[in-house]
Write an enzyme that holds these catalytic residues in place. Structure first.
Site, mmCIF file in Angstrom:
data_model
loop_
_atom_site.group_PDB
_atom_site.id
_atom_site.type_symbol
_atom_site.label_atom_id
_atom_site.label_comp_id
_atom_site.label_asym_id
_atom_site.label_seq_id
_atom_site.Cartn_x
_atom_site.Cartn_y
_atom_site.Cartn_z
ATOM 1 N N PHE A 40 61.946 19.363 22.608
ATOM 2 C CA PHE A 40 61.203 20.523 22.106
ATOM 3 C C PHE A 40 60.079 20.143 21.156
ATOM 4 O O PHE A 40 59.142 20.877 20.955
ATOM 5 C CB PHE A 40 62.147 21.506 21.402
ATOM 6 C CG PHE A 40 63.178 22.066 22.323
ATOM 7 C CD1 PHE A 40 62.867 22.340 23.642
ATOM 8 C CD2 PHE A 40 64.465 22.329 21.881
ATOM 9 C CE1 PHE A 40 63.809 22.870 24.511
ATOM 10 C CE2 PHE A 40 65.418 22.849 22.745
ATOM 11 C CZ PHE A 40 65.094 23.118 24.058
ATOM 12 N N ILE A 108 71.626 19.990 20.324
ATOM 13 C CA ILE A 108 72.375 21.236 20.192
ATOM 14 C C ILE A 108 72.889 21.692 21.556
ATOM 15 O O ILE A 108 73.340 22.813 21.714
ATOM 16 C CB ILE A 108 71.479 22.340 19.578
ATOM 17 C CG1 ILE A 108 70.203 22.545 20.417
ATOM 18 C CG2 ILE A 108 71.089 21.977 18.133
ATOM 19 C CD1 ILE A 108 69.321 23.694 19.935
ATOM 20 N N ASP A 109 72.807 20.776 22.558
ATOM 21 C CA ASP A 109 73.001 21.192 23.950
ATOM 22 C C ASP A 109 74.433 21.083 24.473
ATOM 23 O O ASP A 109 74.691 21.402 25.635
ATOM 24 C CB ASP A 109 72.049 20.399 24.863
ATOM 25 C CG ASP A 109 72.197 18.871 24.701
ATOM 26 O OD1 ASP A 109 73.294 18.396 24.330
ATOM 27 O OD2 ASP A 109 71.200 18.166 24.938
ATOM 28 N N HIS A 126 72.519 19.439 13.823
ATOM 29 C CA HIS A 126 71.709 20.654 13.962
ATOM 30 C C HIS A 126 72.466 21.777 14.642
ATOM 31 O O HIS A 126 71.876 22.733 15.132
ATOM 32 C CB HIS A 126 70.402 20.330 14.714
ATOM 33 C CG HIS A 126 69.555 19.315 14.012
ATOM 34 N ND1 HIS A 126 68.618 18.536 14.654
ATOM 35 C CD2 HIS A 126 69.512 18.927 12.711
ATOM 36 C CE1 HIS A 126 68.032 17.728 13.770
ATOM 37 N NE2 HIS A 126 68.562 17.943 12.594
ATOM 38 N N CYS A 137 80.995 36.347 8.354
ATOM 39 C CA CYS A 137 82.433 36.096 8.391
ATOM 40 C C CYS A 137 82.800 34.880 9.231
ATOM 41 O O CYS A 137 83.951 34.450 9.223
ATOM 42 C CB CYS A 137 83.187 37.329 8.891
ATOM 43 S SG CYS A 137 83.018 37.625 10.666
ATOM 44 N N CYS A 160 77.746 41.739 14.127
ATOM 45 C CA CYS A 160 79.201 41.567 14.072
ATOM 46 C C CYS A 160 79.853 42.874 13.600
ATOM 47 O O CYS A 160 79.211 43.693 12.941
ATOM 48 C CB CYS A 160 79.528 40.435 13.102
ATOM 49 S SG CYS A 160 81.277 40.048 12.933
ATOM 50 N N SER A 201 63.440 9.825 17.731
ATOM 51 C CA SER A 201 62.249 9.225 17.143
ATOM 52 C C SER A 201 62.502 8.891 15.670
ATOM 53 O O SER A 201 61.659 8.279 15.021
ATOM 54 C CB SER A 201 61.063 10.171 17.288
ATOM 55 O OG SER A 201 61.440 11.466 16.891
ATOM 56 N N ASN A 225 64.879 3.678 22.528
ATOM 57 C CA ASN A 225 63.969 4.816 22.549
ATOM 58 C C ASN A 225 62.699 4.403 23.287
ATOM 59 O O ASN A 225 62.235 3.272 23.145
ATOM 60 C CB ASN A 225 63.611 5.245 21.104
ATOM 61 C CG ASN A 225 63.031 6.639 21.039
ATOM 62 O OD1 ASN A 225 63.580 7.580 21.610
ATOM 63 N ND2 ASN A 225 61.909 6.782 20.353
ATOM 64 N N ILE A 243 66.490 5.462 28.896
ATOM 65 C CA ILE A 243 67.858 5.483 28.355
ATOM 66 C C ILE A 243 68.912 5.453 29.464
ATOM 67 O O ILE A 243 69.891 4.714 29.394
ATOM 68 C CB ILE A 243 68.049 6.730 27.459
ATOM 69 C CG1 ILE A 243 67.212 6.554 26.195
ATOM 70 C CG2 ILE A 243 69.520 6.941 27.098
ATOM 71 C CD1 ILE A 243 67.020 7.842 25.423
HETATM 72 ZN ZN LIG Z 1 81.198 38.993 10.864
#
Ligand SMILES: [Zn+2]
Length: 253
Positions: A40, A108-109, A126, A137, A160, A201, A225, A243
């Site tokens: 990204f 994050i995948d 992340h 909560c 929520c 990187s 890399n 890679i």
């Molecule tokens: Zn909540």
């Protein structure tokens, strides 16, 4: 040393992996590009087309919450079916062989989990975009549920039951780094004998500090890399190859 070619890279890496007992992989976007998930931050990446939504905008502006979910579902249609690549599968093989006590990722995948590494052994600096949580909560929400509510409400982000905002379990720009994840990553970096920085990187701080921590604590530092990084001079081995090509031979069948 920068490896001169792919066979040398694989052979040097094989020696290092055989000699060591505690390998800590640290992965960035580069490990997932062969899975169809773009980096990204790279030129032409999503963040050059859309301004990222900072955390305080998400918290204060209902339109921004709607927009962030609109983007998330558009991404799901594009990348939701992504499968682990050769890098993920090689790491999972080393993990099953008992050589990887834990891994650190900037991604994050969820592809490390999908490759068979237990979630408890993955430190996600992340966060994770494949599920959501309530910011008040902590209740966990699955994406299909959020999407159903979102669409039923005419593309409006659901809240929520407690009244809190529901957000993907990621760390947004301007959102505090998760303290527990940072501590665990630091501990992994300090206690490994081989630190493999893969597809990062190494520019995003504080995450990029972990290779330094590992090196200072006596680990061998390997950087895999395609592009140069600021830490190449510090590394014991630098591999500037694809890679998947480098790690593919380490997949146990
Ligand atoms: Zn909540």
């Amino acid at each position: 040393m920068i490896t001169p070619d792919l066979p040398t890279a694989i052979s040097r890496l094989r020696d290092l992996i055989e000699e060591t007992q505690a390998i800590v992989p640290f992965t960035g976007a580069g490990i997932s590009t062969e899975c169809g998930i773009p980096d990204f931050r790279s030129p032409g990446g999503i963040w050059t087309k859309y301004q990222p939504i900072p955390f305080d905008a998400f918290m204060t502006d209902r339109e921004m919450r709607d927009e962030s979910w609109r983007r998330r579902f558009a991404m799901e249609d594009q990348f939701g079916g992504a499968k682990p690549g050769r890098g993920h599968r090689a790491i999972a093989s080393l993990y099953r062989a008992g050589k990887v006590p834990g891994l650190i990722t900037q991604n994050i995948d969820n592809l490390h989990q999908a490759s068979g590494v237990a979630a408890k052994d993955i430190v996600e600096l992340h966060g994770n975009t494949t599920y959501a949580t309530c910011l008040d909560c902590g209740e966990r929400y699955e994406l299909p549920w959020v999407r159903k509510k979102f669409e039923a409400a005419g593309n409006r982000a659901p809240d929520c039951d407690c009244g809190g905002y529901i957000k993907t379990a990621t760390v947004s720009f301007g959102q505090a780094m998760p303290a527990e994840a940072m501590e665990r990553a630091d501990e992994l970096a300090r206690n490994c004998s081989l630190f493999l920085a893969i597809g990062s990187s190494l520019v995003v701080w504080p995450a990029a500090g972990f290779p330094l921590t590992a090196k200072r604590a006596g680990a061998i530092l390997v950087i895999i890399n395609r592009e140069t990084t600021d830490f190449d001079d510090l590394a014991d081995l630098v591999v500037r190859e694809d890679i998947g090509d480098v790690l593919g031979p380490f997949i146990a069948h």
